[in-house]
Motif scaffolding. Structure first.
Motif, PDB file in Angstrom:
ATOM      1  N   ILE A  59      48.014  55.831  48.915  1.00 46.88           N
ATOM      2  CA  ILE A  59      49.336  55.537  48.366  1.00 46.88           C
ATOM      3  C   ILE A  59      49.271  55.668  46.847  1.00 46.88           C
ATOM      4  O   ILE A  59      48.181  55.812  46.266  1.00 46.88           O
ATOM      5  N   ASN A  60      50.412  55.580  46.205  1.00 55.80           N
ATOM      6  CA  ASN A  60      50.434  55.624  44.746  1.00 55.80           C
ATOM      7  C   ASN A  60      49.567  54.496  44.195  1.00 55.80           C
ATOM      8  O   ASN A  60      49.741  53.322  44.548  1.00 55.80           O
ATOM      9  N   ARG A  61      48.651  54.839  43.331  1.00 59.07           N
ATOM     10  CA  ARG A  61      47.654  53.880  42.878  1.00 59.07           C
ATOM     11  C   ARG A  61      48.241  52.814  41.956  1.00 59.07           C
ATOM     12  O   ARG A  61      47.767  51.683  41.935  1.00 59.07           O
ATOM     13  N   VAL A  62      49.256  53.166  41.177  1.00 55.00           N
ATOM     14  CA  VAL A  62      49.930  52.169  40.348  1.00 55.00           C
ATOM     15  C   VAL A  62      50.677  51.182  41.241  1.00 55.00           C
ATOM     16  O   VAL A  62      50.635  49.957  41.025  1.00 55.00           O
ATOM     17  N   ALA A  63      51.341  51.692  42.260  1.00 48.16           N
ATOM     18  CA  ALA A  63      52.043  50.820  43.199  1.00 48.16           C
ATOM     19  C   ALA A  63      51.070  49.856  43.873  1.00 48.16           C
ATOM     20  O   ALA A  63      51.400  48.689  44.103  1.00 48.16           O
ATOM     21  N   ALA A  64      49.872  50.327  44.196  1.00 44.53           N
ATOM     22  CA  ALA A  64      48.880  49.460  44.828  1.00 44.53           C
ATOM     23  C   ALA A  64      48.550  48.272  43.932  1.00 44.53           C
ATOM     24  O   ALA A  64      48.461  47.130  44.398  1.00 44.53           O
ATOM     25  N   TRP A  65      48.329  48.541  42.646  1.00 42.05           N
ATOM     26  CA  TRP A  65      48.092  47.442  41.699  1.00 42.05           C
ATOM     27  C   TRP A  65      49.248  46.444  41.701  1.00 42.05           C
ATOM     28  O   TRP A  65      49.046  45.239  41.737  1.00 42.05           O
ATOM     29  N   VAL A  66      50.457  46.969  41.625  1.00 35.89           N
ATOM     30  CA  VAL A  66      51.643  46.110  41.520  1.00 35.89           C
ATOM     31  C   VAL A  66      51.787  45.260  42.780  1.00 35.89           C
ATOM     32  O   VAL A  66      51.995  44.042  42.703  1.00 35.89           O
ATOM     33  N   ILE A  67      51.658  45.881  43.937  1.00 37.08           N
ATOM     34  CA  ILE A  67      51.796  45.149  45.193  1.00 37.08           C
ATOM     35  C   ILE A  67      50.742  44.049  45.289  1.00 37.08           C
ATOM     36  O   ILE A  67      51.049  42.886  45.595  1.00 37.08           O
ATOM     37  N   GLY A  68      49.489  44.402  45.053  1.00 35.85           N
ATOM     38  CA  GLY A  68      48.401  43.435  45.208  1.00 35.85           C
ATOM     39  C   GLY A  68      48.465  42.293  44.214  1.00 35.85           C
ATOM     40  O   GLY A  68      48.232  41.126  44.565  1.00 35.85           O
ATOM     41  N   THR A  69      48.781  42.608  42.965  1.00 33.43           N
ATOM     42  CA  THR A  69      48.806  41.562  41.930  1.00 33.43           C
ATOM     43  C   THR A  69      50.003  40.646  42.112  1.00 33.43           C
ATOM     44  O   THR A  69      49.884  39.417  42.020  1.00 33.43           O
ATOM     45  N   ARG A  70      51.172  41.230  42.382  1.00 32.91           N
ATOM     46  CA  ARG A  70      52.358  40.406  42.606  1.00 32.91           C
ATOM     47  C   ARG A  70      52.174  39.531  43.849  1.00 32.91           C
ATOM     48  O   ARG A  70      52.582  38.360  43.869  1.00 32.91           O
ATOM     49  N   SER A  71      51.547  40.051  44.878  1.00 34.02           N
ATOM     50  CA  SER A  71      51.314  39.255  46.085  1.00 34.02           C
ATOM     51  C   SER A  71      50.407  38.065  45.799  1.00 34.02           C
ATOM     52  O   SER A  71      50.642  36.955  46.298  1.00 34.02           O
ATOM     53  N   THR A  72      49.372  38.287  44.996  1.00 32.84           N
ATOM     54  CA  THR A  72      48.460  37.187  44.661  1.00 32.84           C
ATOM     55  C   THR A  72      49.176  36.118  43.854  1.00 32.84           C
ATOM     56  O   THR A  72      48.991  34.911  44.093  1.00 32.84           O
ATOM     57  N   LEU A  73      49.998  36.517  42.911  1.00 32.59           N
ATOM     58  CA  LEU A  73      50.772  35.552  42.137  1.00 32.59           C
ATOM     59  C   LEU A  73      51.764  34.805  43.035  1.00 32.59           C
ATOM     60  O   LEU A  73      51.972  33.597  42.875  1.00 32.59           O
ATOM     61  N   LYS A  74      52.370  35.505  43.966  1.00 32.64           N
ATOM     62  CA  LYS A  74      53.290  34.850  44.895  1.00 32.64           C
ATOM     63  C   LYS A  74      52.574  33.790  45.725  1.00 32.64           C
ATOM     64  O   LYS A  74      53.123  32.700  45.979  1.00 32.64           O
ATOM     65  N   ALA A  75      51.358  34.095  46.164  1.00 33.99           N
ATOM     66  CA  ALA A  75      50.607  33.126  46.961  1.00 33.99           C
ATOM     67  C   ALA A  75      50.327  31.859  46.166  1.00 33.99           C
ATOM     68  O   ALA A  75      50.451  30.740  46.688  1.00 33.99           O
ATOM     69  N   LEU A  76      49.964  32.027  44.907  1.00 39.37           N
ATOM     70  CA  LEU A  76      49.719  30.853  44.057  1.00 39.37           C
ATOM     71  C   LEU A  76      51.004  30.076  43.826  1.00 39.37           C
ATOM     72  O   LEU A  76      51.026  28.841  43.874  1.00 39.37           O
ATOM     73  N   MET A  77      52.102  30.794  43.577  1.00 41.49           N
ATOM     74  CA  MET A  77      53.377  30.129  43.351  1.00 41.49           C
ATOM     75  C   MET A  77      53.833  29.364  44.591  1.00 41.49           C
ATOM     76  O   MET A  77      54.297  28.227  44.511  1.00 41.49           O
ATOM     77  N   ARG A  78      53.696  29.983  45.758  1.00 41.89           N
ATOM     78  CA  ARG A  78      54.094  29.300  46.989  1.00 41.89           C
ATOM     79  C   ARG A  78      53.292  28.032  47.196  1.00 41.89           C
ATOM     80  O   ARG A  78      53.829  27.003  47.642  1.00 41.89           O
ATOM     81  N   ALA A  79      52.009  28.084  46.887  1.00 40.87           N
ATOM     82  CA  ALA A  79      51.179  26.883  47.026  1.00 40.87           C
ATOM     83  C   ALA A  79      51.645  25.783  46.077  1.00 40.87           C
ATOM     84  O   ALA A  79      51.680  24.598  46.436  1.00 40.87           O
TER      85      ALA A  79
END
Length: 424
Positions: free
Chosen positions: A332-352
């Motif tokens: 997949i687009n490598r920039v998109a991969a960074w964005v998806i993975g990093t935003r997901s990790t931040l979301k997990a911390l925020m949800r907690a």
């Protein structure tokens, strides 16, 4: 500020406030978290020192999506695009093979000056840097052994490389004003059952003792050691096992790195954090998604990522834990991969952070497991998305999937022409 997003946030804030959860304070706390974003997603772990060298050490990248970075400037440009779509200020995690230099230099001779361009860029961008010695994809690692190699000359080469890496890390930390985590991972192991499990571990321990013999200011450099259960080419035996590095890290006051892809498919690292926190000086996480063991898929907001976030937040471990990402997907687009993975990790911390941890604890201590389960389930459908959208807007990055249009435009204007240039 989008009025709909603001209105949704105000309604959500009221709902969370009924349980004593201050969403404004949570977003302030979230903004202080620095994730270490791995540079190697951008170019399929090729680096710039030995670009013709085949990947080794059990590392494999699949996919041939166009637009991979070919130079340090291209990689930095791709990272800038990714960071423009991710809320907060973070760090970049470099491997030694990403040196930005025209000089022909081998790994054991690397110096801080070979990374000066990275430091200048990071200072300009307001980012920190982390570092890793590269103990793979090199002729002296062709037989699968590095720091535990039985040949003393080869073993010394890798010791010298790791020593040089620590000095580079200290340079990063001192120059940028925030500690650099320098993490040691090696691929050493056997494909089939060894005759001697102890001797390689004795050599590894002695090698690490020499690597870490030079005292460095922890305000500049923090050492970490990373384990693995098994790998491609080391299915039967890995020298640097979890038990080895946990023991070494505890005995020698090193950060212990847990990679979520480095354990058995039925084993999770979230359940290890509370125990390890009682004894370790600190923890380094490499957050990945092991769809089939160490397959390094792009991180998504799955159950294990949410559990990691809960453990870090409920155990008050964020100050002692360094969170890095580690995945590489060339499909997949490598920039998109960074964005998806990093935003997901931040979301997990925020949800907690948005969960009623104190209420859950009180119910548990009172033996009221009904309330514990009911609250935990109901909060799964609380409007955390409204809080996330508001945080993105506050941070000046796109909310929801609006970031994808930016990546698609960048792909057309910047990434795809790289393939055209290669064909000319």
């Amino acid at each position: 500020m989008n009025p709909t997003i603001r209105q949704s946030y105000e309604l959500a804030r009221e709902q969370y406030a009924k349980h004593g959860i201050d969403t404004d304070a949570i977003l302030e706390e979230l903004s202080r978290i620095k994730l270490s974003v791995h540079c190697w997603q951008g170019d399929d772990v090729r680096g710039f020192l030995f670009q013709d060298q085949e990947l080794s050490g059990g590392i494999s990248v699949t996919g041939s999506y166009p637009g991979a970075a070919r130079t340090p400037d291209e990689l930095r440009g791709d990272l800038e695009k990714a960071f423009s779509l991710i809320p907060g200020k973070h760090k970049v995690n470099l491997h030694a093979i990403y040196a930005d230099t025209a000089e022909k230099v081998d790994l054991d001779a690397l110096e801080p000056r070979h990374f000066q361009a990275w430091v200048d860029w990071a200072a300009e961008q307001g980012l920190g840097l982390d570092f890793n010695p590269t103990c793979f994809s090199h002729p002296k690692a062709a037989d699968g052994f590095t720091l535990s190699h039985p040949d003393e000359t080869i073993r010394q080469f890798w010791i010298d490389h790791c020593k040089a890496s620590r000095r580079i890390g200290a340079f990063f930390g001192e120059t940028l004003g925030q500690p650099c985590v320098t993490n040691v991972w090696i691929p050493d192991g056997y494909k089939d059952i060894p005759a001697d499990r102890l001797a390689p571990r004795v050599r590894l321990k002695e090698a690490l003792d020499e690597v870490f013999s030079e005292p460095l200011d922890p305000a500049h450099n923090l050492d970490a050691v990373e384990s693995k259960l098994f790998g491609i080419g080391s299915e039967a035996y890995v020298v640097g096992s979890h038990e080895f590095y946990m023991g070494y890290g505890l005995q020698n006051n090193k950060l212990i790195c847990l990679d979520s892809g480095h354990f058995h498919p039925t084993e999770t690292i979230s359940n290890k954090l509370s125990s390890l926190s009682l004894f370790a000086s600190g923890i380094l996480l490499h957050v990945s998604r092991p769809m089939r063991w160490d397959s390094d898929h792009v991180v998504i907001l799955d159950d294990e990522l949410l559990e990691i976030g809960r453990e870090l937040v409920r155990g008050d471990l964020l100050e002692r834990t360094h969170i890095g990402l580690d995945f590489f997907d060339g499909s997949i687009n490598r920039v998109a991969a960074w964005v998806i993975g990093t935003r997901s990790t931040l979301k997990a911390l925020m949800r907690a952070m948005l969960e009623p941890a104190e209420e859950l604890r009180r119910a548990e201590l009172a033996g009221d497991y009904t309330t514990r389960l009911a609250l935990a389930e109901e909060f799964k459908s609380y409007p955390f998305g409204a809080i996330w959208d508001y945080y993105c807007e506050l941070s000046g990055v796109p909310a929801r999937e609006a970031w994808l249009a930016d990546v698609k435009e960048y792909e057309q204007q910047v990434q795809l022409p790289r393939g055209e240039e290669a064909r000319v």
